[in-house]
Design a protein around this motif. Structure first.
Motif, short mmCIF file in Angstrom:
data_model
loop_
_atom_site.label_atom_id
_atom_site.label_comp_id
_atom_site.label_asym_id
_atom_site.label_seq_id
_atom_site.Cartn_x
_atom_site.Cartn_y
_atom_site.Cartn_z
N VAL A 116 0.87 -1.17 0.08
CA VAL A 116 -0.20 -0.08 0.00
C VAL A 116 0.86 1.14 -0.04
N ASP A 117 0.27 2.35 -0.15
CA ASP A 117 0.94 3.83 -0.36
C ASP A 117 0.55 4.49 0.87
N SER A 164 -5.39 3.12 -0.97
CA SER A 164 -4.80 1.96 -1.71
C SER A 164 -4.99 0.55 -1.11
N VAL A 177 1.65 2.08 -6.65
CA VAL A 177 2.08 2.01 -5.26
C VAL A 177 3.44 1.67 -5.02
#
Length: 375
Positions: free
Chosen positions: A83-84, A91, A177
């Motif tokens: 994830v970002d 995300s 990401v």
């Protein structure tokens, strides 16, 4: 080119079996016209994995993606969900748990280099654990990484080694990401790629997953990136991505506001402080995006008169391609430590403890929510 030659060309990639196309680089199965001369004929994604040990991401929408994942729960697998950090809620794959079954999930949180050096990383991990819990996602481990600065990967690889056992590794994540960077690290650490790439068709879809052989007979399985339409990064033109997605550490911008004041984030969004005692708000957005302060009563006309000029990006022509703005109003409770999160654009931390009524205006469909403060 005559129809005749067209039909003699291979229709499918001999690496992954996906249907070949020359029209769009972003979509699965892309092959440049000139590559049809090569033997074997493989799509650009397979070519890059094979020749440069590099994966490039292709994308699908969420429903198709969740369909792809439906078989993972029955397999013995290790799932790495990347994830970002800048777009955490935007995300995160919220339905992931029901597909992975009892398989362990490592949450790899990319772009940790965007936060100030003094960040309390343990607190941050707890915060993430809490968010995951709210989304019903159990994580075996949370590892903070920076693909750009090549930080945290040793820790991630250690974690993979601890948890992998006799399992294949599935790597999942939204578009943009940093998934490719992660896959490329895994390839260079775990695979010699002398063997052929293989793929298997996801049941019921046109999309294939690329299986990258590991030295021990297992595989890294590269799944396509999911396109989440509520993220700013999916809405803006490619040339404005740099303004939206920060490359460098965030410089928090603090504004002391009286009620009835408004902040514009370029031409991409707007924050209104509607009601409450004078207080400060901290904006965590890309430093390349200019913030303009104005009076709430003048905000509408300022936007009409200066969109695409003073208020950029996006430029006026690109602005018309974005959906109409939608207003989201929030009542911030007394004593609550709250962020207003805008998916892919950043967040605004409410610093006052006396409560406030605020509103956020962004293109329709962009995810906006309140959350406990990240920092």
């Amino acid at each position: 080119m005559s129809q005749h030659n067209e039909t003699e060309r291979p229709v499918k990639c001999s690496g992954c079996g996906i249907k070949l196309q020359t029209g769009n680089k972003e979509l699965p199965g892309y092959i440049p016209e000139s590559a049809f001369e090569r033997e074997p004929v493989i799509c650009q994604r397979c070519f890059r994995i094979k020749n440069y040990n590099e994966a490039t991401s292709v994308s699908v929408d969420q429903d198709e993606f969740l369909h792809l994942l439906s078989g993972v729960g029955e397999k013995n697998a290790l799932v790495i969900h990347i994830v970002d950090l800048f777009d955490f809620e935007g995300s995160l794959i919220s339905g992931l748990q029901r597909f992975v079954g009892n398989n362990p999930v490592i949450l790899a949180v990319n772009k940790c280099d965007l936060l100030p050096k003094v960040t309390n990383w343990n607190k941050l991990r707890n915060w993430m654990q809490q968010r995951c819990k709210e989304h019903g996602l159990r994580t075996a481990e949370i590892v903070l990484v920076s693909a750009k600065r090549n930080q945290g990967f040793e820790r991630l690889l250690e974690t993979v080694s601890e948890l992998r056992g006799q399992r294949d590794i599935y790597v999942v994540g939204a578009t943009n990401v940093g998934k490719s960077t992660l896959i490329n690290r895994l390839i260079s650490d775990y695979s010699d790629l002398e063997q052929e790439l293989t793929t298997s068709r996801y049941p019921g879809t046109t999309l294939d997953m690329v299986k990258i052989p590991l030295d021990d007979g297992h595989y890294i399985i590269d799944t396509p990136g999911i396109v989440y339409p509520w993220r700013y990064s999916e809405l803006v033109e490619r040339r404005d991505l740099g303004a939206v997605m920060p490359e460098n550490p965030l410089k928090p911008a603090v504004y002391q506001l009286n009620e009835g004041q408004t902040l514009f984030f370029g031409g991409l969004g707007r924050f209104d402080f509607i009601q409450g005692p004078r207080q400060s708000f901290t904006c965590y957005i890309s430093t390349t995006l200019k913030i303009h302060r104005t009076k709430l009563e003048r905000a509408d006309s300022l936007y009409q008169d200066h969109r695409g000029e003073l208020l950029t990006p996006p430029a006026a022509a690109d602005m018309d391609k974005l959906p109409q703005w939608q207003r989201h109003e929030f009542r911030i409770g007394r004593g609550s430590q709250t962020d207003l999160f805008i998916s892919g654009l950043g967040w605004i931390k409410v610093n006052g403890t006396e409560g406030a009524v605020v509103a956020v205006h962004v293109p329709r469909g962009v995810k906006v929510l309140t959350r406990p403060s990240l920092i």
